[in-house]
Write an enzyme that holds these catalytic residues in place. Structure first.
Site, PDB file in Angstrom:
ATOM      1  N   HIS A 143       0.839  -1.213   0.000  1.00  0.00           N
ATOM      2  CA  HIS A 143       0.000   0.000   0.000  1.00  0.00           C
ATOM      3  C   HIS A 143       0.874   1.264   0.000  1.00  0.00           C
ATOM      4  O   HIS A 143       0.439   2.309   0.469  1.00  0.00           O
ATOM      5  CB  HIS A 143      -0.945   0.054   1.200  1.00  0.00           C
ATOM      6  N   SER A 264      15.079  21.890 -14.659  1.00  0.00           N
ATOM      7  CA  SER A 264      13.958  22.763 -14.993  1.00  0.00           C
ATOM      8  C   SER A 264      14.494  24.049 -15.600  1.00  0.00           C
ATOM      9  O   SER A 264      15.564  24.524 -15.216  1.00  0.00           O
ATOM     10  CB  SER A 264      13.180  23.057 -13.715  1.00  0.00           C
ATOM     11  N   LYS A 270      16.460  21.830  -9.669  1.00  0.00           N
ATOM     12  CA  LYS A 270      15.687  20.618  -9.961  1.00  0.00           C
ATOM     13  C   LYS A 270      16.396  19.639 -10.880  1.00  0.00           C
ATOM     14  O   LYS A 270      17.159  20.004 -11.754  1.00  0.00           O
ATOM     15  CB  LYS A 270      14.353  21.000 -10.615  1.00  0.00           C
ATOM     16  N   GLU A 277       9.496   9.302 -16.928  1.00  0.00           N
ATOM     17  CA  GLU A 277       8.119   9.792 -17.102  1.00  0.00           C
ATOM     18  C   GLU A 277       7.614   9.534 -18.518  1.00  0.00           C
ATOM     19  O   GLU A 277       6.483   9.085 -18.721  1.00  0.00           O
ATOM     20  CB  GLU A 277       8.061  11.295 -16.808  1.00  0.00           C
TER      21      GLU A 277
END
Ligand code: ARG
Length: 455
Positions: A143, A264, A270, A277
């Site tokens: 979970h 970024s 970042k 992705e």
């Protein structure tokens, strides 16, 4: 046909994928026609010579535009241009219906083999990583909540096992791609005494498709292959998903190589896991191709229907996406650096060894597991209330809670309590087949290595 209609119905945009296969198909068919005395040796030789020339010249030599409809016509036009009207003998006892089905199978067999080889390389890379991480402790989740300690190697091998099944599914699908439709002609074969076994053999197929109507109708070999690719996509997507989560500041468990990340444009601090992705999203598009293929084929009457042509681009999109995604996810996973300190901290934190503590009570004091579970539940809650860290739990503390629940102390030896709370010790004790103990992980590596060596 208007030129718009010709463009609309043409397959030339994706026929380059079967160009080489189409030449092979014509070569095998012509050779067989000659061997069986169906066409004159001299004509067959002229045709074969022209086909050889086209093979050497390559796709550029073809006039492949919508006005010629498809690659089969373009190839025949090329041969006609070279040797005149006797090129027409090449199409004796053959139809584009059996030809396209044959070409697709030839080209798809190569694609499947490439992807299967890619999966084996991926498994091999995972084995190398697993070998070096057998004592790299981390917490395992259910979970997505802290559950029990395990190792990075054990986790990696779960990927390898999934990839092994992906390989086996493709291998199985391959058997049904590897059947030759050639000789079915349009749908009912021909009155010429062709030798279907011979063309199948010349083209490297293992068998012929027996029923000629089925041979031109069926595309389930495509649906089945793309299903296997969609499942492979899911394996890859789930690996990406974990790398994305694990590389967050909150988890801090892995760092993905710079070669597979971007920064970024506005936030200089970042590092974004772009490859993971995009791969996660691309895996979805394979499922999309599959749904399209299911839907195009589901209500077609038997025999060749032009709708079948619309399946083809979805097949190639699926194979291309699967191949690229497989290669990139493999390289990206190899670039990952695992943060061992963080892995151990997380494995110690948050009482992930609680199950082992309960098991200890069952083993040492013959408590029923449910009672042990109850005691440990209260141990954890009390420790949280009193701000105790897991490593601060000792035998006396267990006795205190045990008395509250059962009225009796447990008197478990301190060293056993310590061991039960140590993630690496917990991992080492899970020696059941398939478990995370280094001995079992080693066994799993060996089994997978044997699987690879047999290929
Ligand atoms: N371009 C067609 C396809 O990809 C080849 C078969 C055409 N057959 C026909 N009867 N028009 O399916």
């Amino acid at each position: 046909m208007t030129s718009d209609a010709a463009s609309y119905t043409s397959s030339v945009d994706f026929d380059h994928r079967i160009f080489r296969a189409d030449i092979k198909c014509n070569q095998a068919h012509t050779t067989m026609l000659q061997e069986e005395g169906i066409i004159a040796t001299e004509d067959a030789q002229a045709i074969l010579k022209a086909l050889k020339e086209l093979e050497e010249e390559g796709l550029e030599a073809l006039e492949l535009d919508p006005s010629v409809e498809d690659v089969h016509m373009a190839v025949e036009n090329y041969v006609t241009h070279l040797i005149g009207e006797k090129a027409g003998f090449m199409h004796t006892a053959k139809s584009r219906n059996d030809q396209v089905a044959t070409d697709l199978r030839i080209a798809l067999k190569e694609e499947i083999q490439l992807i299967m080889a890619g999966i084996l390389t991926f498994i091999q890379d995972i084995l190398v990583m697993a070998e070096g991480n057998q004592e790299t402790v981390m917490v395992g989740y259910t979970h997505l909540q802290h559950a029990q300690p395990t190792t990075f190697a054990h986790h990696l091998l779960s990927y390898a096992q999934a990839l092994k099944r992906d390989y086996q599914r493709l291998d199985d699908a391959y058997r049904r791609v590897d059947l030759c439709p050639l000789g079915a002609a349009a749908l009912t074969t021909t009155s010429f005494p062709i030798n279907r076994q011979r063309t199948a053999q010349l083209l490297g197929f293992s068998q012929v498709l027996e029923n000629s109507l089925d041979a031109v109708s069926s595309r389930d070999f495509i649906t089945e292959t793309v299903s296997a690719l969609a499942l492979l996509g899911i394996t890859l997507s789930r690996i990406c998903e974990e790398l994305i989560i694990w590389s967050t500041y909150e988890f801090g468990l892995v760092e993905i190589g710079d070669e597979f990340s971007s920064t970024s444009s506005i936030m200089p601090q970042k590092k974004n896991p772009d490859v993971a992705e995009v791969a996660r999203a691309k895996a979805t598009s394979i499922q999309g191709e599959l749904v399209t293929i299911f839907s195009v084929t589901k209500a077609l009457p038997q025999s060749y229907n032009r709708d079948l042509q619309e399946v083809t681009p979805h097949l190639w999109k699926a194979t291309d996406t699967a191949r690229d995604t497989l290669n990139l996810v493999r390289e990206m996973l190899s670039s990952v650096k695992f943060n061992r300190n963080r892995g151990e901290d997380l494995a110690r934190a948050n009482f992930s060894t609680a199950t082992e503590l309960a098991d200890l009570m069952v083993r040492e004091k013959q408590l029923p597991f449910r009672i042990a579970h109850q005691i440990v539940g209260r141990v954890v809650n009390t420790a949280l209330e009193e701000d105790l860290k897991p490593e601060e739990i000792d035998s006396l503390f267990l006795d205190r809670i045990s008395r509250e629940i059962t009225g009796q102390a447990l008197n478990i030896r301190e060293e056993l309590v310590e061991k039960a709370l140590d993630p690496l010790e917990v991992v080492k004790s899970r020696e059941v087949p398939g478990g995370p103990a280094p001995s079992r992980v080693q066994e799993c590596i060996q089994n997978l290595q044997e699987f690879l060596d047999e290929k």
